[in-house]
Enzyme design. Structure first.
Site, PDB file in Angstrom:
ATOM      1  N   GLU A 265       9.410  59.678 145.568  1.00  0.00           N
ATOM      2  CA  GLU A 265       7.949  59.526 145.688  1.00  0.00           C
ATOM      3  C   GLU A 265       7.403  60.199 146.953  1.00  0.00           C
ATOM      4  O   GLU A 265       7.383  59.594 148.023  1.00  0.00           O
ATOM      5  CB  GLU A 265       7.559  58.041 145.687  1.00  0.00           C
ATOM      6  CG  GLU A 265       6.042  57.852 145.781  1.00  0.00           C
ATOM      7  CD  GLU A 265       5.579  56.385 145.789  1.00  0.00           C
ATOM      8  OE1 GLU A 265       6.441  55.482 145.805  1.00  0.00           O
ATOM      9  OE2 GLU A 265       4.371  56.159 145.789  1.00  0.00           O
TER      10      GLU A 265
ATOM     11  N   LYS B 142       7.713  60.800 141.396  1.00  0.00           N
ATOM     12  CA  LYS B 142       6.491  59.979 141.440  1.00  0.00           C
ATOM     13  C   LYS B 142       5.498  60.608 142.425  1.00  0.00           C
ATOM     14  O   LYS B 142       5.475  60.270 143.609  1.00  0.00           O
ATOM     15  CB  LYS B 142       6.857  58.547 141.859  1.00  0.00           C
ATOM     16  CG  LYS B 142       5.655  57.624 142.019  1.00  0.00           C
ATOM     17  CD  LYS B 142       6.052  56.156 142.116  1.00  0.00           C
ATOM     18  CE  LYS B 142       4.866  55.281 142.445  1.00  0.00           C
ATOM     19  NZ  LYS B 142       5.138  53.860 142.329  1.00  0.00           N
TER      20      LYS B 142
END
Ligand code: 5MM
Length: 336
Positions: A175, A217
């Site tokens: 992420e 992400k």
């Protein structure tokens, strides 16, 4: 197909997405206090357990990201939280970074920590039932930011984390979040996000991470929240797809967006258009925290005993996001 690839696909296929319920106690306290609920371990568990035992879980949620406190708690029925999540068909996951700290020599920026002792912690989380993990690097946009230093230190940490996670039989969620805070244009967000994601993959490849066994992400490409030139949802989708097409290697099975401060409807509408216009081979779904929980948290805070109303609100949100993950959402369905 590798085991890791199978887990990744189980989490994100068929319109399913990820419930990011991994707020650290500090963040969860802010969220609860904002709706006048005391932040105790019992209340934090109680709200989360209501979501984990909802129908929306079975129909829409492929994975749940937990925080360390929650994965070690026991549900009200006496079973472990990971069993409760698995019994709905979703995969339990765990946030394993220990937070973003000031980056030396660029103290206005952050580097995410948590590599020391990670191998041992991962073994414990695996034994508790986790099959995927999350680590978030965070980057601000400013005149001189994100700096090369922040981009390369966070990418290095994300790669070392991912390699350790795969070594322990789990899927890493990678992420890199370029924050929407600021008055920058969508063009600047596009350029900075592209630079950040490219560097992450350079490091992931250097560290021999199996790209078919990760989930990316990222943020969507948005104008800054203070920008006067907001772009339309259609433009968000086109720019986001162009960025990911340019920067993400084909082996990656899927992309699960963070909501990053967008409203529930914005995050849903943008994801819907991304899927309608998807000209890539990547599965495009959601890994939302606020954009899945905000309304449910409000309803719950009005009466923390009202499980049904809280679940009804969450079920609707999860269903809308799952429709969006298939390009089938509409404002009529939203308001039905
Ligand atoms: C759920 O919030 C996570 C942040 O936790 P801490 O800051 O307390 O560590 C966060 O990483 C989250 O998983 C992602 O940002 C997605 O959440 P949003 O709300 O942006 O969709």
């Amino acid at each position: 197909m590798s085991e890791l690839n199978k887990i990744a696909l189980k989490i994100i296929s068929n319109g399913k997405g990820i419930l990011a319920a991994d707020e650290s106690n500090g963040t969860m306290t802010k969220r609860l206090e904002a709706v006048n609920v005391k932040s105790t371990p019992e209340n934090r568990l109680s709200f989360r357990e209501i979501l984990f035992s909802s129908d929306g879980m079975k129909d829409c949620i492929g994975g749940v990201i937990l925080y360390d406190e929650t994965i070690n708690q026991i549900s009200s029925s006496g079973e472990s939280i990971t069993n409760l999540i698995s019994s709905s068909g979703a995969v339990p996951g765990i946030k394993v970074d220990t937070g973003a700290k000031d980056l030396a020599n660029s103290t206005k920026e952050k580097v995410t920590e948590g590599l020391d002792g990670l191998r041992d912690r991962l073994k414990k989380y695996y034994d508790l039932g986790a099959r995927f993990t999350k680590w978030r690097g965070v980057y601000s946009i400013g005149e001189n930011y994100p700096s090369k230093l922040a981009i390369s230190s966070n990418a290095h940490a994300l790669a070392r984390y991912s390699a350790l996670v795969q070594e322990n039989g789990m899927v890493p969620i990678v992420e890199p979040e370029v924050l929407m805070n600021g008055n920058h244009s969508a063009e600047v967000c596009f350029n900075k996000t592209s630079e950040v994601i490219k560097k992450c993959f350079e490091e992931l490849i250097l560290h021999k991470v199996d790209l078919s066994g990760i989930i990316l992400k990222p943020n969507m490409i948005l104008s800054g929240n203070l920008s006067e030139n907001k772009i339309s949802s259609e433009e968000v989708s086109i720019k986001t797809l162009e960025c990911l097409k340019n920067c993400v290697p084909n082996e990656v099975p899927g992309i699960a967006f963070l909501s990053g401060g967008q409203s529930e409807i914005e995050a849903t509408e943008n994801l819907n258009l991304i899927n309608k216009n998807n000209n890539t081979n990547f599965i495009m779904t959601y890994s939302y925290g606020r954009a899945l929980q905000q309304s449910a948290l409000k309803v719950w805070s009005n009466d923390i005993k009202n499980v049904e109303a809280t679940q009804t609100t969450f079920n609707h949100r999860a269903k809308m996001c799952t429709l969006a993950a298939q390009g089938k959402w509409s404002s009529e369905l939203e308001n039905k």
